[in-house]
Design a protein around this motif. Structure first.
Motif, short mmCIF file in Angstrom:
data_model
loop_
_atom_site.label_atom_id
_atom_site.label_comp_id
_atom_site.label_asym_id
_atom_site.label_seq_id
_atom_site.Cartn_x
_atom_site.Cartn_y
_atom_site.Cartn_z
N LYS A 43 0.82 -1.21 0.00
CA LYS A 43 0.00 0.00 0.00
C LYS A 43 0.85 1.26 0.00
N ALA A 44 2.15 1.10 0.24
CA ALA A 44 3.08 2.23 0.16
C ALA A 44 4.09 2.05 -0.96
N ALA A 45 3.83 1.08 -1.84
CA ALA A 45 4.77 0.79 -2.92
C ALA A 45 4.86 1.96 -3.88
N LYS A 46 6.00 2.07 -4.54
CA LYS A 46 6.22 3.14 -5.50
C LYS A 46 5.56 2.82 -6.82
N GLY A 47 4.76 3.72 -7.31
CA GLY A 47 4.15 3.54 -8.61
C GLY A 47 5.15 3.82 -9.72
N LEU A 48 5.22 2.93 -10.69
CA LEU A 48 6.18 3.07 -11.77
C LEU A 48 5.52 3.43 -13.09
N ALA A 49 4.43 2.81 -13.39
CA ALA A 49 3.71 3.08 -14.64
C ALA A 49 2.32 2.51 -14.52
N CYS A 50 1.44 3.01 -15.33
CA CYS A 50 0.04 2.61 -15.27
C CYS A 50 -0.55 2.68 -16.66
N ILE A 51 -1.41 1.75 -16.99
CA ILE A 51 -2.07 1.77 -18.28
C ILE A 51 -3.56 1.65 -18.05
N SER A 52 -4.28 2.62 -18.59
CA SER A 52 -5.73 2.66 -18.42
C SER A 52 -6.39 1.66 -19.36
N GLY A 53 -7.53 1.18 -18.96
CA GLY A 53 -8.30 0.30 -19.82
C GLY A 53 -8.86 1.02 -21.03
N TYR A 95 5.27 -5.58 -8.38
CA TYR A 95 3.88 -6.03 -8.34
C TYR A 95 3.08 -5.36 -9.45
N CYS A 96 2.10 -6.07 -9.92
CA CYS A 96 1.07 -5.42 -10.72
C CYS A 96 -0.23 -5.50 -9.92
N ALA A 97 -1.09 -4.53 -10.17
CA ALA A 97 -2.34 -4.46 -9.44
C ALA A 97 -3.35 -3.71 -10.30
N ALA A 98 -4.59 -3.82 -9.91
CA ALA A 98 -5.66 -3.13 -10.63
C ALA A 98 -5.78 -1.73 -10.05
N GLY A 99 -5.28 -0.75 -10.77
CA GLY A 99 -5.32 0.63 -10.30
C GLY A 99 -3.98 1.30 -10.51
N CYS A 100 -4.01 2.61 -10.45
CA CYS A 100 -2.80 3.39 -10.68
C CYS A 100 -2.11 3.85 -9.41
N PHE A 101 -2.78 3.78 -8.32
CA PHE A 101 -2.23 4.29 -7.07
C PHE A 101 -2.27 3.20 -6.01
N ALA A 102 -1.13 2.98 -5.38
CA ALA A 102 -0.98 1.83 -4.49
C ALA A 102 -2.02 1.80 -3.38
N ALA A 103 -2.32 2.96 -2.81
CA ALA A 103 -3.24 2.99 -1.67
C ALA A 103 -4.64 2.52 -2.04
N GLN A 104 -5.02 2.69 -3.31
CA GLN A 104 -6.37 2.30 -3.73
C GLN A 104 -6.39 1.05 -4.62
N ALA A 105 -5.23 0.60 -5.08
CA ALA A 105 -5.19 -0.52 -6.02
C ALA A 105 -5.65 -1.81 -5.35
N THR A 106 -6.20 -2.70 -6.16
CA THR A 106 -6.69 -3.98 -5.65
C THR A 106 -6.12 -5.11 -6.51
N SER A 107 -6.43 -6.32 -6.14
CA SER A 107 -6.05 -7.52 -6.89
C SER A 107 -4.54 -7.62 -7.11
N TRP A 108 -3.81 -7.39 -6.09
CA TRP A 108 -2.35 -7.45 -6.16
C TRP A 108 -1.90 -8.87 -6.47
N GLY A 109 -0.90 -8.98 -7.33
CA GLY A 109 -0.29 -10.26 -7.58
C GLY A 109 0.67 -10.61 -6.44
N GLN A 110 1.36 -11.72 -6.60
CA GLN A 110 2.26 -12.16 -5.54
C GLN A 110 3.64 -11.50 -5.62
N GLY A 111 3.89 -10.83 -6.75
CA GLY A 111 5.15 -10.13 -6.92
C GLY A 111 6.21 -10.98 -7.60
N THR A 112 7.14 -10.31 -8.24
CA THR A 112 8.27 -11.00 -8.85
C THR A 112 9.54 -10.24 -8.47
#
Length: 118
Positions: A43-53, A95-112
């Protein structure tokens, strides 16, 4: 809720490139806004890039580096993060997640894990 899975991490040398993948086996990602993040807690991860649907790639305000390039391949139901000119500070869990901002993003993957080392 979409379930996301990241892959493509590994050991890479500084200056190299790496492409990470984010996919979902059960849901189409075509209209889902997907963000790529680095670090923990998530929830405090750094956002790197985001692609809108609907509107395509966007850049986060806290990441002005063009080394991170996000793209979508609908045929493969995958969103990619290309990291160019990799630096030691890029080491971390991505991580990838559904959303552009970590605090609100959902459906987080397990990470790589990405480890940058010479």
């Amino acid at each position: 809720q979409v379930q996301l899975v990241e892959s493509g991490g590994g050991l890479v040398q500084p200056g190299g490139s790496l492409r990470l993948s984010c996919t979902s086996s059960g849901s189409s990602l075509d209209r889902v806004t997907i963000g790529w993040f680095r670090g923990a807690p998530i929830k405090a991860a750094k956002g790197l890039a985001c692609i809108s649907g609907t509107h395509g790639p966007a850049q986060f305000a806290d990441s002005r580096e063009d080394r991170f390039v996000i793209s979508r391949d609908s045929a493969k139901n995958t969103v990619y993060l290309q990291i160019n000119d990799i630096k030691l500070d890029d080491t971390g869990v991505y991580y990838c997640a559904a959303g552009c901002f970590a605090a609100q993003a959902t459906s987080w993957g397990q990470g790589t894990q990405v480890t940058v080392s010479s």
